[in-house]
Design a protein around this motif. Structure first.
Motif, PDB file in Angstrom:
ATOM      1  N   VAL A   1       2.555   4.157  -4.471  1.00 61.47           N
ATOM      2  CA  VAL A   1       1.311   4.388  -3.723  1.00 61.47           C
ATOM      3  C   VAL A   1       1.370   5.727  -3.002  1.00 61.47           C
ATOM      4  O   VAL A   1       0.386   6.474  -2.974  1.00 61.47           O
ATOM      5  CB  VAL A   1       1.052   3.234  -2.728  1.00 61.47           C
ATOM      6  CG1 VAL A   1      -0.034   3.599  -1.725  1.00 61.47           C
ATOM      7  CG2 VAL A   1       0.665   1.963  -3.474  1.00 61.47           C
ATOM      8  N   ARG A   2       2.513   6.065  -2.454  1.00 61.45           N
ATOM      9  CA  ARG A   2       2.635   7.332  -1.715  1.00 61.45           C
ATOM     10  C   ARG A   2       2.519   8.537  -2.646  1.00 61.45           C
ATOM     11  O   ARG A   2       2.062   9.597  -2.230  1.00 61.45           O
ATOM     12  CB  ARG A   2       3.972   7.381  -0.970  1.00 61.45           C
ATOM     13  CG  ARG A   2       4.081   6.283   0.110  1.00 61.45           C
ATOM     14  CD  ARG A   2       5.088   6.636   1.172  1.00 61.45           C
ATOM     15  NE  ARG A   2       4.621   7.807   1.891  1.00 61.45           N
ATOM     16  CZ  ARG A   2       5.426   8.792   2.289  1.00 61.45           C
ATOM     17  NH1 ARG A   2       6.715   8.763   2.026  1.00 61.45           N
ATOM     18  NH2 ARG A   2       4.923   9.824   2.947  1.00 61.45           N
ATOM     19  N   ARG A   3       2.931   8.377  -3.905  1.00 63.84           N
ATOM     20  CA  ARG A   3       2.974   9.517  -4.819  1.00 63.84           C
ATOM     21  C   ARG A   3       1.808   9.579  -5.801  1.00 63.84           C
ATOM     22  O   ARG A   3       1.537  10.633  -6.371  1.00 63.84           O
ATOM     23  CB  ARG A   3       4.299   9.491  -5.584  1.00 63.84           C
ATOM     24  CG  ARG A   3       5.475   9.843  -4.694  1.00 63.84           C
ATOM     25  CD  ARG A   3       6.812   9.480  -5.322  1.00 63.84           C
ATOM     26  NE  ARG A   3       7.904   9.877  -4.446  1.00 63.84           N
ATOM     27  CZ  ARG A   3       8.309   9.189  -3.384  1.00 63.84           C
ATOM     28  NH1 ARG A   3       7.697   8.059  -3.066  1.00 63.84           N
ATOM     29  NH2 ARG A   3       9.300   9.625  -2.630  1.00 63.84           N
TER      30      ARG A   3
ATOM     31  N   ASN B   1      -3.608  -5.607   3.854  1.00 65.25           N
ATOM     32  CA  ASN B   1      -4.963  -5.086   4.078  1.00 65.25           C
ATOM     33  C   ASN B   1      -5.003  -3.565   4.069  1.00 65.25           C
ATOM     34  O   ASN B   1      -5.958  -2.970   3.559  1.00 65.25           O
ATOM     35  CB  ASN B   1      -5.530  -5.648   5.386  1.00 65.25           C
ATOM     36  CG  ASN B   1      -6.141  -7.017   5.181  1.00 65.25           C
ATOM     37  OD1 ASN B   1      -7.098  -7.170   4.424  1.00 65.25           O
ATOM     38  ND2 ASN B   1      -5.578  -8.027   5.831  1.00 65.25           N
ATOM     39  N   ILE B   2      -3.972  -2.919   4.598  1.00 69.17           N
ATOM     40  CA  ILE B   2      -3.921  -1.456   4.554  1.00 69.17           C
ATOM     41  C   ILE B   2      -3.803  -0.983   3.112  1.00 69.17           C
ATOM     42  O   ILE B   2      -4.442  -0.006   2.705  1.00 69.17           O
ATOM     43  CB  ILE B   2      -2.760  -0.937   5.427  1.00 69.17           C
ATOM     44  CG1 ILE B   2      -3.081  -1.178   6.906  1.00 69.17           C
ATOM     45  CG2 ILE B   2      -2.495   0.540   5.168  1.00 69.17           C
ATOM     46  CD1 ILE B   2      -1.897  -0.961   7.832  1.00 69.17           C
ATOM     47  N   ALA B   3      -2.987  -1.686   2.313  1.00 73.98           N
ATOM     48  CA  ALA B   3      -2.857  -1.333   0.893  1.00 73.98           C
ATOM     49  C   ALA B   3      -4.188  -1.505   0.178  1.00 73.98           C
ATOM     50  O   ALA B   3      -4.572  -0.671  -0.661  1.00 73.98           O
ATOM     51  CB  ALA B   3      -1.779  -2.187   0.238  1.00 73.98           C
ATOM     52  N   LEU B   4      -4.925  -2.562   0.498  1.00 71.27           N
ATOM     53  CA  LEU B   4      -6.233  -2.766  -0.126  1.00 71.27           C
ATOM     54  C   LEU B   4      -7.234  -1.699   0.317  1.00 71.27           C
ATOM     55  O   LEU B   4      -8.081  -1.266  -0.478  1.00 71.27           O
ATOM     56  CB  LEU B   4      -6.758  -4.169   0.186  1.00 71.27           C
ATOM     57  CG  LEU B   4      -5.944  -5.305  -0.433  1.00 71.27           C
ATOM     58  CD1 LEU B   4      -6.481  -6.656   0.025  1.00 71.27           C
ATOM     59  CD2 LEU B   4      -5.941  -5.218  -1.956  1.00 71.27           C
ATOM     60  N   ASP B   5      -7.122  -1.251   1.559  1.00 69.20           N
ATOM     61  CA  ASP B   5      -7.971  -0.134   2.003  1.00 69.20           C
ATOM     62  C   ASP B   5      -7.705   1.101   1.149  1.00 69.20           C
ATOM     63  O   ASP B   5      -8.650   1.801   0.740  1.00 69.20           O
ATOM     64  CB  ASP B   5      -7.700   0.202   3.473  1.00 69.20           C
ATOM     65  CG  ASP B   5      -8.209  -0.859   4.444  1.00 69.20           C
ATOM     66  OD1 ASP B   5      -9.016  -1.719   4.022  1.00 69.20           O
ATOM     67  OD2 ASP B   5      -7.785  -0.828   5.621  1.00 69.20           O
ATOM     68  N   ARG B   6      -6.424   1.370   0.872  1.00 69.28           N
ATOM     69  CA  ARG B   6      -6.075   2.522   0.023  1.00 69.28           C
ATOM     70  C   ARG B   6      -6.637   2.338  -1.386  1.00 69.28           C
ATOM     71  O   ARG B   6      -7.161   3.275  -1.990  1.00 69.28           O
ATOM     72  CB  ARG B   6      -4.544   2.687  -0.068  1.00 69.28           C
ATOM     73  CG  ARG B   6      -3.823   3.204   1.156  1.00 69.28           C
ATOM     74  CD  ARG B   6      -4.016   4.689   1.443  1.00 69.28           C
ATOM     75  NE  ARG B   6      -3.874   5.550   0.282  1.00 69.28           N
ATOM     76  CZ  ARG B   6      -2.719   6.020  -0.191  1.00 69.28           C
ATOM     77  NH1 ARG B   6      -1.587   5.708   0.406  1.00 69.28           N
ATOM     78  NH2 ARG B   6      -2.691   6.819  -1.242  1.00 69.28           N
ATOM     79  N   ALA B   7      -6.517   1.123  -1.921  1.00 70.44           N
ATOM     80  CA  ALA B   7      -7.010   0.856  -3.282  1.00 70.44           C
ATOM     81  C   ALA B   7      -8.512   1.083  -3.367  1.00 70.44           C
ATOM     82  O   ALA B   7      -9.004   1.748  -4.290  1.00 70.44           O
ATOM     83  CB  ALA B   7      -6.667  -0.573  -3.697  1.00 70.44           C
ATOM     84  N   LEU B   8      -9.254   0.556  -2.411  1.00 73.03           N
ATOM     85  CA  LEU B   8     -10.713   0.628  -2.473  1.00 73.03           C
ATOM     86  C   LEU B   8     -11.238   2.002  -2.086  1.00 73.03           C
ATOM     87  O   LEU B   8     -12.314   2.406  -2.542  1.00 73.03           O
ATOM     88  CB  LEU B   8     -11.324  -0.465  -1.585  1.00 73.03           C
ATOM     89  CG  LEU B   8     -11.069  -1.885  -2.112  1.00 73.03           C
ATOM     90  CD1 LEU B   8     -11.418  -2.923  -1.057  1.00 73.03           C
ATOM     91  CD2 LEU B   8     -11.849  -2.133  -3.405  1.00 73.03           C
TER      92      LEU B   8
END
Length: 197
Positions: free
Chosen positions: A113-115, A142-149
């Motif tokens: 995710v970072r790269r 939830n933070i990961a889902l924010d990044r995805a969306l």
């Protein structure tokens, strides 16, 4: 669980923030290289040409992290992020998210995710959300889902996971619904799409 407590949600979000500087430049360069390889494979054999190399890349990465290793070559990150855009490959990765290895999986998807470059974040971020949910870490999920969306609005896996988290579905329900073998069999049984669809 022996992990340090972070002072805020922003500090937690920073743990999966995009890399910057020379690391970001290297990832942009390697992603372009991966895209050129993808284009050549498509030209020769169509979109299905990614399945074999993509499935192998997922399996190798999961085993590497379970053994305590880390991907340390930018192209490996770029290639994995690229092939995960294929649903069959992403779903294979999801089917491998055995909760017994959740710490290793969290390291893998955090690294990716970072790269991952813009346009390639949604799948690994959603997989990170699965592992965070399995750990009972709703904030990270939830933070990961924010990044995805933010990367791909309307990404169906992220929306499905967000609904589950919002409904308070317990981590015990985050076990993959199929084994990798069952998933492969289901894809093999699926009819081929009609031309033009």
């Amino acid at each position: 669980a022996g992990e340090p407590a972070l002072p805020s949600r922003d500090a937690l979000a920073a743990t999966i923030a995009p890399v910057t500087g020379s690391a970001a430049a290297a990832m942009a360069r390697e992603t372009q290289y991966a895209e050129r390889i993808e284009a050549k494979l498509f030209t020769r054999a169509g979109p299905g040409a990614l399945d074999g190399p993509g499935l192998a890349a997922v399996q190798a990465a999961v085993l590497l992290y379970r053994d305590g290793g880390t991907m340390n070559i930018e192209f490996m990150h770029a290639w994995l992020a690229l092939v995960l855009r294929r649903l069959r490959i992403r779903d294979d990765a999801w089917a491998r998210m055995d909760p017994a290895h959740v710490a290793a999986h969290r390291r893998l998807w955090t690294d990716l995710v970072r790269r991952a470059q813009p346009g390639y974040v949604a799948a690994p971020a959603s997989l990170l959300a699965v592992t965070a949910w399995q750990e009972g870490n709703g904030a990270l999920a939830n933070i990961a889902l924010d990044r995805a969306l933010a990367d791909t609005p309307g990404y169906s896996m992220a929306l499905l996971l967000r609904d589950a988290l919002d409904a308070g579905v317990p981590p015990s329900a985050a076990t993959p619904p199929m084994t990798p073998e069952q998933l492969a069999a289901s894809y093999d049984r699926s009819p081929s799409p009609r031309p033009g669809r």
